[in-house]
Structure formats: C-alpha cells, structure tokens
Design an enzyme around this catalytic site. Structure first.
Site, PDB file in Angstrom:
ATOM      1  CG  HIS A   1      -5.329 -85.246  20.100  1.00 29.32           C
ATOM      2  ND1 HIS A   1      -5.189 -85.928  21.312  1.00 29.32           N
ATOM      3  CD2 HIS A   1      -5.570 -86.208  19.164  1.00 29.32           C
ATOM      4  CE1 HIS A   1      -5.422 -87.296  21.086  1.00 29.32           C
ATOM      5  NE2 HIS A   1      -5.629 -87.318  19.618  1.00 29.32           N
TER       6      HIS A   1
ATOM      7  CD  GLN B   1      -9.042-101.898  18.091  1.00 30.51           C
ATOM      8  OE1 GLN B   1      -7.750-101.981  18.253  1.00 30.51           O
ATOM      9  NE2 GLN B   1      -9.722-100.803  17.509  1.00 30.51           N
TER      10      GLN B   1
ATOM     11  CG  ASP C   1      -4.541 -89.704  15.479  1.00 27.16           C
ATOM     12  OD1 ASP C   1      -3.627 -90.019  16.122  1.00 27.16           O
ATOM     13  OD2 ASP C   1      -5.510 -89.584  16.054  1.00 27.16           O
TER      14      ASP C   1
ATOM     15  CG  ASP D   1      -9.286 -90.678  19.427  1.00 33.45           C
ATOM     16  OD1 ASP D   1      -9.212 -89.715  18.937  1.00 33.45           O
ATOM     17  OD2 ASP D   1      -8.279 -91.222  19.621  1.00 33.45           O
TER      18      ASP D   1
ATOM     19  CD  GLU E   1     -11.009 -95.973  14.160  1.00 38.18           C
ATOM     20  OE1 GLU E   1     -10.786 -96.945  14.316  1.00 38.18           O
ATOM     21  OE2 GLU E   1     -10.059 -95.049  14.148  1.00 38.18           O
TER      22      GLU E   1
ATOM     23  CG  ASP F   1      -6.329-100.664   5.547  1.00 37.77           C
ATOM     24  OD1 ASP F   1      -5.440-100.895   6.922  1.00 37.77           O
ATOM     25  OD2 ASP F   1      -5.729-100.706   4.589  1.00 37.77           O
ATOM     26  CB  ALA F   2      -5.860 -95.464   6.413  1.00 34.92           C
TER      27      ALA F   2
END
Length: 589
Positions: free
Chosen positions: A341, A310, A438, A363, A383, A417-418
C-alpha cells in the site's frame, strides 16, 4: 370362405390395447421433465460457479463444463438406446444416479480442493457423469410416454397387436418391431403409421418444450433463490433430493405396472438410500464446510462470511495482524501489506492531491495511506462488495489495521462496479487529482474489463489537470507479459507511464490461498512481488518520487523507488513493447 384379415386381427388388437387418456400420462411426464431439467441446469451452474471460485478464470471453467456436458449428453442419448426395453426401471435408476452425483458434486469438488489441492479433473469427471445421465432422460421418457399412450403392454409385442417399436421413436425391442409390422400389414396401416409419426413428433415437441422451460426456471432459481438462501453446498443437496423424488415418484406411481417386483424393490431401496445420504449430508454440511475451511485457511479463522458477491474470510491469531481472503484469494497479508500500500499510494501523491479517488480498496488500507496527508480534503472509495467495506469498519483486527480509515469524515464509500461508476456523470462533475486503481488481479477473468483501454479512457475523464493514475499491474518478474500488456493498454488510452515495483514477503493477490508461500520471522522480502504503473494523460510521464510533505514510510524511499524503476525497466524488451493493448472485446490477460 376366408374372412378378411381385418375381421380376425382387430378384436385381438383391441384386446391388447389399454385405453389411456392422453393427459393421464403426458402431463405428469411433462411436469417431471420440467423439474428434472431445472435440476440439471442447477447442477451445471453449480459446477461453473464453484469451479470459478476454486480454480479461477470463469470463462475457462464455464467452457470446460458446458462443452463436456453437451458432449456427454449426446453420449447419454446413445447409451439410452440399450435401456429402451426396460425404459421404466432405466429412467428410475438414471434419476437416482443423477440425484446422487449432482447433489454431492459441490461437496466433493470443494473437498478435493480443500484437502488435495487439485479439482480440475474432478470437475471434468462430474461434468461428464451428469451430462451422460441428463442425456439419457429424454429418450427413455419418449419410450415411456409413447408406450403408455398407445396402450402397449410391457410384454414388448408378444401378442398379435402392435408392440413397442411400432412407429418412430417408440423404443421397442426387435420382437415388438416384428409384431408391429404384422399389425400394420393386417390393418392396411399406412394411415396409422402417419398418425403415429405425427404423435411422435408432437411428443418430442412437448418434451423439449418442458425441458427448455424447466432449464429457464432452474437457471433463474440458482442465482436468485438457491445461492443466496441455501448456499452452494446445501443448494446442490436440496436440488438432488428434489430430483430423486420427482424421478422416482413418476416411475413408481405412473409406470409401476412396467416394473417387476425385483425392479420395484431395487428402485425403492435406491431412492431411499440416496435421499437418506443427501439428508445426512445436509445436516452435516456446516461441519464439513468449517473443516474444509480450516484445511484451506488454517486454524486461525476469525471471520468467515458469504456476502452477496463472494466469500470473505479473515484469519490470524489474537494479537496478530489479520489476513483477508476474498473467494479464496489472499487480498491482504497483514504482516507486510504496508509494503504494497505504501508503494501503491505514495508515488501517486507526489503533486496535487486534494481530492483522491480509490477504485477498489474496500479494506480501507489504501485510504489509510492517503489520509496520512493532512492537506487531503476528500477521498472517494468505490467498492463493489458492501460486505467488505462493512467488515473493514466493524472487525476489530481490520479496523485496527486500517486505522478506522473508512470512518474518517473525509471518506465517502460508494458501492458499485468501478467501470459502471466511472461511466456515470458524477466523475465528470467531480475531478480528482489522484486516481488509485486497487482492483482484483488482471489474471481473474471478471477483472479483465478493469484493465482495458476503455476503462483507462473513462479514468482519464475523472482526472483533473495535472492528475495522476496509478495501477497495480501484477508482478513484472513473474508475469511480464501481463505487466507490459497493461503498460501497452495505458499508452493506447493516451497515457505516458512510469513503471516501478515493490517487494513483499507474499503477493497480495495470489491465484489461491498460498499459505506455504508466506515466510515468517525476518525473511527478506522478495524483489518485484508487486508491479505498478504510474501514468498521466499526455505525452509526458509523471515524475516518479515522493512528495515533499510525504509522511515517514517504513518500506519506501526515493532511492529504493528509483532502483525499483530501473529494475523493472531492464525487463522491458522489444517483444514487450510490441504487445497489443487489451480491450473489452479482446481481453489479453
């Protein structure tokens, strides 16, 4: 005595024919079909990829591009019938136009989005134009290759021999058809007609085989070569140049005798102009991209990188909290991210929280809040994009905002990938007290599986006894159907839920860069900007509150949390309770 017709017509017929070896025409034409098909599919994939990034919802954008293009290809095939008498110059102009329109499509689409904010109709227009031109290619090439291999001159049947139009698919004019009919009668040509029909079928098979193989190569080259090496804009421009060289070179070399002097000059001038325009755009593409980025994100761009997955942009002036955009969507608003958060993390930490799993959160901001509890022993962050986590560690603004959370020795960052990660054996072996989801907004097609019943079933396997799962579920006030569909999905997966919300000056996951939506100064936060669902396996919902050892918070108290729950509960209706869950095979967002 009158001689038989065969003794009169055959010498004339042989005089009209120009002996051509089949491979001398067929193989170069097939090679150009291969190249043009590869270019055509690259244009198609380029539009789908860029539209998914700019507009969102990749399923819708792919459906629009593919359906419009297929329709337009049929239209182009019909329109090509009008060019059969001038197939050589027609094909040359078609490829020239395709190179120009396809090569510039990505830049124009991006410019429309950056400066005007609307790009959907531009997408449809380019899909239609590229489809029409692509659909005209095969009929014109069919006419050219059959005419060349049958030795027909470009005089279109003026002589006594067979002219264009003889046999299926020859693509000649009306006069050529009459000449061909006379030749067939004079030669007693039933066998000749069968032979020509057989040759036409073979030509069609060869052309479509080259077309499909070229499409395969173009489809594989786009994600594995063009996109990572050249990017979307330069990749489209280079593809257009290749298209122009292949199409123009074929006509000007192999079919030059079919061109008049005027047509030859026209094609040479048009191709040189297109190549010059594409070359100029390629030289200026970096300046264009920077200008378009400033139009989208403003003048405060600090970092802009393309990762393997991305575009990542960090904005903000010196001394200001940074904003993080992923593929044009505001992921982190530096001025008020703490509201999001704190609401995401701290209600879930009410209870045992020795081991915490964060799905997403590259992040480092959710990890920052988790690490404020001294008794947290281990945090795992899953992530998808390594580039985001790398930037969160190295960019001074982001690293300061997350307080170097990803460098803490208690934090382990796993990339993947989660959904796939949860299916592995590791979560079964390592149970977590808290799982924090998240993840990207459920309105984005690529994230739909991360809000499915199957995903929440996998998450429950990673929870220890008494563990809790918290999910960011979008705005309960702005998108109640999405919010309560996630609630229904959690309940279908065996969880009991507690809904609540938090306010902020801007949504953390918007449909696009929404600079106008950000308020500055002391503007009060909007109520219900972010909606959350706290869940636990079993029939008893988890308590909604703050842990006794919770650190001081800036935006969240037990009282405001209770008020947020009451406010969200009031939006629950009988209709929302009856919503079906979302699954992998039937996503409902």
């Amino acid at each position: 005595m009158i001689d038989p017709p065969v003794t009169v017509t055959r010498p004339a017929e042989r005089a009209a024919r120009v002996p051509v070896r089949p491979g001398a025409v067929r193989y170069p034409v097939l090679a150009v079909v291969f190249v043009c098909a590869a270019c055509g599919l690259v244009y198609e994939l380029e539009l789908v990829a860029l539209a998914s990034y700019l507009i969102g919802d990749s399923v819708t954008q792919a459906s629009v591009v593919l359906s419009v293009m297929v329709f337009a290809m049929g239209l182009g095939s019909l329109l090509a019938k009008r060019l059969r008498c001038r197939a050589a110059v027609g094909f040359g102009l078609v490829e020239c136009g395709l190179a120009l329109i396809g090569g510039c499509s990505a830049m124009v689409l991006y410019a429309s989005f950056a400066w005007f904010g609307a790009s959907r109709w531009v997408l449809v227009a380019f899909s239609l134009a590229i489809g029409v031109l692509t659909g005209a290619e095969i009929p014109l090439l069919m006419s050219l290759i059959q005419r060349a291999e049958s030795g027909r001159s470009p005089g279109y049947g003026a002589g006594p021999g067979p002219g264009p139009g003889t046999g299926p698919g020859a693509g000649g004019c009306a006069t050529g058809g009459r000449g061909g009919a006379r030749g067939a009668v004079r030669g007693g040509g039933e066998s000749r007609r069968r032979r020509e029909a057989h040759d036409a079928a073979g030509t069609v098979a060869d052309l479509f085989a080259a077309d499909y193989v070229g499409a395969l190569v173009g489809g594989l080259a786009f994600p594995f070569l063009l996109l990572p090496w050249l990017g979307q804009l330069t990749g489209a421009l280079v593809t257009g140049a290749v298209n122009a060289i292949a199409g123009g070179g074929l006509v000007l070399w192999l079919f030059r005798h079919d061109l008049t002097a005027r047509s030859r000059t026209l094609l040479i001038g048009a191709n040189l102009s297109v190549l010059a325009l594409l070359a100029t755009a390629t030289v200026l593409v970096d300046d264009f991209e920077q200008a378009a980025r400033r139009a989208v994100y403003g003048d405060g761009i600090r970092v802009a990188v393309h990762t393997e997955l991305q575009e990542v942009v960090v904005t903000g002036g010196r001394g200001e909290p940074p904003d993080l955009f992923l593929d044009g969507r505001l992921r982190v608003g530096g001025r008020d991210e703490y509201r999001y958060h704190e609401a995401l993390v701290h209600p879930a930490m009410n209870g045992p929280h020795t081991r915490v799993l964060i799905l997403g959160g590259g992040d480092g901001l959710a990890a920052r809040e988790v690490l404020r509890y001294a008794d947290v022993a281990a945090v795992t962050v899953v992530e998808l994009d390594p580039g985001v986590a790398r930037l969160a560690r190295t960019d001074p603004g982001l690293a300061a905002l997350n307080e170097q959370a990803l460098r803490d020795p208690r934090v382990t960052v796993a990339h993947g990938d989660a959904f796939t990660w949860l299916r592995s054996v590791r979560p079964v072996q390592e149970r977590y007290d808290v799982v924090i989801s998240d993840l990207p907004d459920p309105g984005i097609t690529a994230g739909a599986k991360l809000y499915s019943e199957e995903f929440y079933g996998l998450a429950s396997r990673a929870l220890a006894d008494g563990g809790r799962l918290v999910v960011h579920a979008g705005s309960a006030s702005d998108r109640p159907r999405t919010y309560w569909t996630i609630d229904a999905t959690l309940r279908a997966a065996g969880y009991a839920t507690r809904p609540y919300a938090a306010g902020g000056r801007t949504a953390g996951l918007t449909a696009g860069p929404d600079r106008a939506g950000r308020s500055t100064g002391g503007a009060p936060p909007a109520e219900g900007t972010w909606g959350f669902l706290l869940a636990a396996p079993g029939p008893v919902p988890p308590p909604l509150g703050l842990d006794a050892g919770a650190p001081p918070l800036r935006s969240l108290t037990a009282r405001t949390l209770a008020e947020a729950e009451s406010r969200v509960e009031r939006s629950r209706t009988g209709a929302t309770d009856a919503l079906p869950p979302s699954t992998l095979v039937h996503p409902r967002y």
